[in-house]
Design a protein around this motif. Structure first.
Motif, PDB file in Angstrom:
ATOM      1  N   GLY A 174       0.776  -1.225   0.000  1.00  0.00           N
ATOM      2  CA  GLY A 174       0.000   0.000   0.000  1.00  0.00           C
ATOM      3  C   GLY A 174       0.808   1.274   0.000  1.00  0.00           C
ATOM      4  N   ALA A 175       2.126   1.169  -0.160  1.00  0.00           N
ATOM      5  CA  ALA A 175       2.970   2.360  -0.108  1.00  0.00           C
ATOM      6  C   ALA A 175       2.794   3.229  -1.344  1.00  0.00           C
ATOM      7  CB  ALA A 175       4.426   1.960   0.042  1.00  0.00           C
ATOM      8  N   ARG A 176       2.384   2.602  -2.444  1.00  0.00           N
ATOM      9  CA  ARG A 176       2.219   3.358  -3.682  1.00  0.00           C
ATOM     10  C   ARG A 176       0.819   3.135  -4.224  1.00  0.00           C
ATOM     11  NH1 ARG A 176       5.615   2.724  -9.381  1.00  0.00           N
ATOM     12  NH2 ARG A 176       3.906   3.376 -10.733  1.00  0.00           N
ATOM     13  N   THR A 177       0.182   4.229  -4.599  1.00  0.00           N
ATOM     14  CA  THR A 177      -1.109   4.132  -5.272  1.00  0.00           C
ATOM     15  C   THR A 177      -1.066   4.951  -6.549  1.00  0.00           C
ATOM     16  OG1 THR A 177      -2.021   6.003  -4.039  1.00  0.00           O
ATOM     17  CG2 THR A 177      -2.389   3.808  -3.114  1.00  0.00           C
ATOM     18  N   ASP A 178      -1.755   4.473  -7.564  1.00  0.00           N
ATOM     19  CA  ASP A 178      -1.880   5.175  -8.831  1.00  0.00           C
ATOM     20  C   ASP A 178      -3.362   5.365  -9.113  1.00  0.00           C
ATOM     21  OD1 ASP A 178       0.786   3.123  -9.794  1.00  0.00           O
ATOM     22  OD2 ASP A 178       0.921   5.307  -9.687  1.00  0.00           O
ATOM     23  N   LEU A 179      -3.723   6.561  -9.496  1.00  0.00           N
ATOM     24  CA  LEU A 179      -5.111   6.867  -9.806  1.00  0.00           C
ATOM     25  C   LEU A 179      -5.201   7.480 -11.192  1.00  0.00           C
ATOM     26  CD1 LEU A 179      -6.172   8.508  -6.428  1.00  0.00           C
ATOM     27  CD2 LEU A 179      -6.992   6.320  -7.288  1.00  0.00           C
ATOM     28  N   ALA A 180      -6.230   7.118 -11.916  1.00  0.00           N
ATOM     29  CA  ALA A 180      -6.485   7.765 -13.200  1.00  0.00           C
ATOM     30  C   ALA A 180      -6.767   9.244 -12.966  1.00  0.00           C
ATOM     31  CB  ALA A 180      -7.676   7.113 -13.893  1.00  0.00           C
ATOM     32  N   ASP A 181      -6.349  10.074 -13.893  1.00  0.00           N
ATOM     33  CA  ASP A 181      -6.552  11.522 -13.735  1.00  0.00           C
ATOM     34  C   ASP A 181      -8.022  11.857 -13.530  1.00  0.00           C
ATOM     35  OD1 ASP A 181      -3.958  12.517 -16.117  1.00  0.00           O
ATOM     36  OD2 ASP A 181      -3.855  12.008 -13.986  1.00  0.00           O
ATOM     37  N   SER A 182      -8.885  11.095 -14.160  1.00  0.00           N
ATOM     38  CA  SER A 182     -10.319  11.399 -14.112  1.00  0.00           C
ATOM     39  C   SER A 182     -10.937  11.157 -12.736  1.00  0.00           C
ATOM     40  CB  SER A 182     -11.069  10.562 -15.152  1.00  0.00           C
ATOM     41  OG  SER A 182     -10.860   9.183 -14.915  1.00  0.00           O
ATOM     42  N   VAL A 183     -10.227  10.435 -11.874  1.00  0.00           N
ATOM     43  CA  VAL A 183     -10.801  10.138 -10.555  1.00  0.00           C
ATOM     44  C   VAL A 183      -9.984  10.708  -9.403  1.00  0.00           C
ATOM     45  CG1 VAL A 183     -11.811   8.023 -11.489  1.00  0.00           C
ATOM     46  CG2 VAL A 183      -9.643   7.905 -10.216  1.00  0.00           C
ATOM     47  N   LYS A 184      -8.879  11.341  -9.703  1.00  0.00           N
ATOM     48  CA  LYS A 184      -8.058  11.915  -8.631  1.00  0.00           C
ATOM     49  C   LYS A 184      -8.852  12.948  -7.842  1.00  0.00           C
ATOM     50  CE  LYS A 184      -3.490  11.201 -10.681  1.00  0.00           C
ATOM     51  NZ  LYS A 184      -2.323  11.828 -11.346  1.00  0.00           N
ATOM     52  N   GLY A 185      -8.706  12.869  -6.532  1.00  0.00           N
ATOM     53  CA  GLY A 185      -9.443  13.781  -5.659  1.00  0.00           C
ATOM     54  C   GLY A 185     -10.837  13.287  -5.307  1.00  0.00           C
ATOM     55  N   ARG A 186     -11.292  12.222  -5.990  1.00  0.00           N
ATOM     56  CA  ARG A 186     -12.630  11.689  -5.721  1.00  0.00           C
ATOM     57  C   ARG A 186     -12.589  10.231  -5.260  1.00  0.00           C
ATOM     58  NH1 ARG A 186     -16.145  11.144  -9.798  1.00  0.00           N
ATOM     59  NH2 ARG A 186     -14.549  10.843 -11.404  1.00  0.00           N
ATOM     60  N   PHE A 187     -11.686   9.444  -5.804  1.00  0.00           N
ATOM     61  CA  PHE A 187     -11.597   8.027  -5.476  1.00  0.00           C
ATOM     62  C   PHE A 187     -10.355   7.756  -4.635  1.00  0.00           C
ATOM     63  CE2 PHE A 187     -13.977   6.163  -9.430  1.00  0.00           C
ATOM     64  CZ  PHE A 187     -15.036   7.032  -9.191  1.00  0.00           C
ATOM     65  N   THR A 188     -10.469   6.755  -3.791  1.00  0.00           N
ATOM     66  CA  THR A 188      -9.330   6.308  -2.972  1.00  0.00           C
ATOM     67  C   THR A 188      -9.279   4.785  -2.998  1.00  0.00           C
ATOM     68  OG1 THR A 188      -9.620   8.195  -1.482  1.00  0.00           O
ATOM     69  CG2 THR A 188      -8.263   6.369  -0.698  1.00  0.00           C
ATOM     70  N   ILE A 189      -8.093   4.250  -3.194  1.00  0.00           N
ATOM     71  CA  ILE A 189      -7.909   2.806  -3.143  1.00  0.00           C
ATOM     72  C   ILE A 189      -7.155   2.458  -1.866  1.00  0.00           C
ATOM     73  CG2 ILE A 189      -5.767   2.899  -4.507  1.00  0.00           C
ATOM     74  CD1 ILE A 189      -6.598   0.163  -5.707  1.00  0.00           C
ATOM     75  N   SER A 190      -7.552   1.358  -1.252  1.00  0.00           N
ATOM     76  CA  SER A 190      -6.867   0.891  -0.051  1.00  0.00           C
ATOM     77  C   SER A 190      -6.952  -0.632  -0.013  1.00  0.00           C
ATOM     78  CB  SER A 190      -7.497   1.499   1.209  1.00  0.00           C
ATOM     79  OG  SER A 190      -8.865   1.123   1.319  1.00  0.00           O
ATOM     80  N   ARG A 191      -6.189  -1.223   0.887  1.00  0.00           N
ATOM     81  CA  ARG A 191      -6.211  -2.683   0.998  1.00  0.00           C
ATOM     82  C   ARG A 191      -6.019  -3.114   2.432  1.00  0.00           C
ATOM     83  NH1 ARG A 191      -1.652  -4.905  -2.733  1.00  0.00           N
ATOM     84  NH2 ARG A 191      -2.209  -6.907  -1.762  1.00  0.00           N
ATOM     85  N   ASP A 192      -6.535  -4.286   2.733  1.00  0.00           N
ATOM     86  CA  ASP A 192      -6.354  -4.912   4.037  1.00  0.00           C
ATOM     87  C   ASP A 192      -5.775  -6.290   3.765  1.00  0.00           C
ATOM     88  OD1 ASP A 192      -6.561  -6.253   6.458  1.00  0.00           O
ATOM     89  OD2 ASP A 192      -8.475  -5.322   6.981  1.00  0.00           O
ATOM     90  N   ASN A 193      -4.475  -6.428   3.908  1.00  0.00           N
ATOM     91  CA  ASN A 193      -3.818  -7.686   3.559  1.00  0.00           C
ATOM     92  C   ASN A 193      -4.229  -8.832   4.492  1.00  0.00           C
ATOM     93  OD1 ASN A 193      -2.529  -6.687   1.330  1.00  0.00           O
ATOM     94  ND2 ASN A 193      -0.617  -6.217   2.399  1.00  0.00           N
ATOM     95  N   ALA A 194      -4.595  -8.507   5.705  1.00  0.00           N
ATOM     96  CA  ALA A 194      -5.046  -9.553   6.625  1.00  0.00           C
ATOM     97  C   ALA A 194      -6.345 -10.193   6.129  1.00  0.00           C
ATOM     98  CB  ALA A 194      -5.241  -8.976   8.018  1.00  0.00           C
TER      99      ALA A 194
END
Length: 123
Positions: A55-75
């Motif tokens: 989760g140290a690096r995230t990439d977002l499409a320009d069209s969703v930056k500021g609106r979408f967030t990606i996250s993960r729970d590895n457990a």
């Protein structure tokens, strides 16, 4: 057998929010990149968001930056996509995917795919 199951899609009005979840099973995915893609009718599948294995690096499409967030729970072997301020142009089938790389930001780098969940944003 690797399986990815998306949930959380649905119909929402413009300006609303949805949270997509993708539960992975069949192997441990904590060392692998995960991502969300979408495909609208008549259009090619495109990357929405990607997250590296810790989760140290995230990439977002320009069209969703500021609106979408990606996250993960590895457990939980789960990746999430929080979608805020939704627009009608966000309407698409959203797919979860896993790459066997630790970082992956292009569609060709992903190896496993879910069946998709429909997101419809009304104006």
């Amino acid at each position: 057998q690797v399986q990815l199951v998306e949930s959380g899609g649905g119909l929402v009005q413009a300006g609303g929010s949805l949270r997509l979840s993708c539960a992975a099973s069949g192997r441990t995915f904590s060392r692998y990149a995960m991502g969300w893609f979408r495909q609208a009718p008549g259009k090619e599948r495109e990357l929405v968001a990607a997250i590296s294995w810790i989760g140290a690096r995230t990439d977002l499409a320009d069209s969703v930056k500021g609106r979408f967030t990606i996250s993960r729970d590895n457990a939980k072997n789960t990746v999430y996509l929080q979608m805020n301020s939704l627009k009608p142009e966000d309407t698409a089938i959203y797919y979860c995917a896993v790459s066997l790389r630790t970082v992956a930001s292009t569609i060709s780098e992903y190896d496993y795919w879910g069946q998709g969940t429909q997101v419809t944003v009304s104006s």
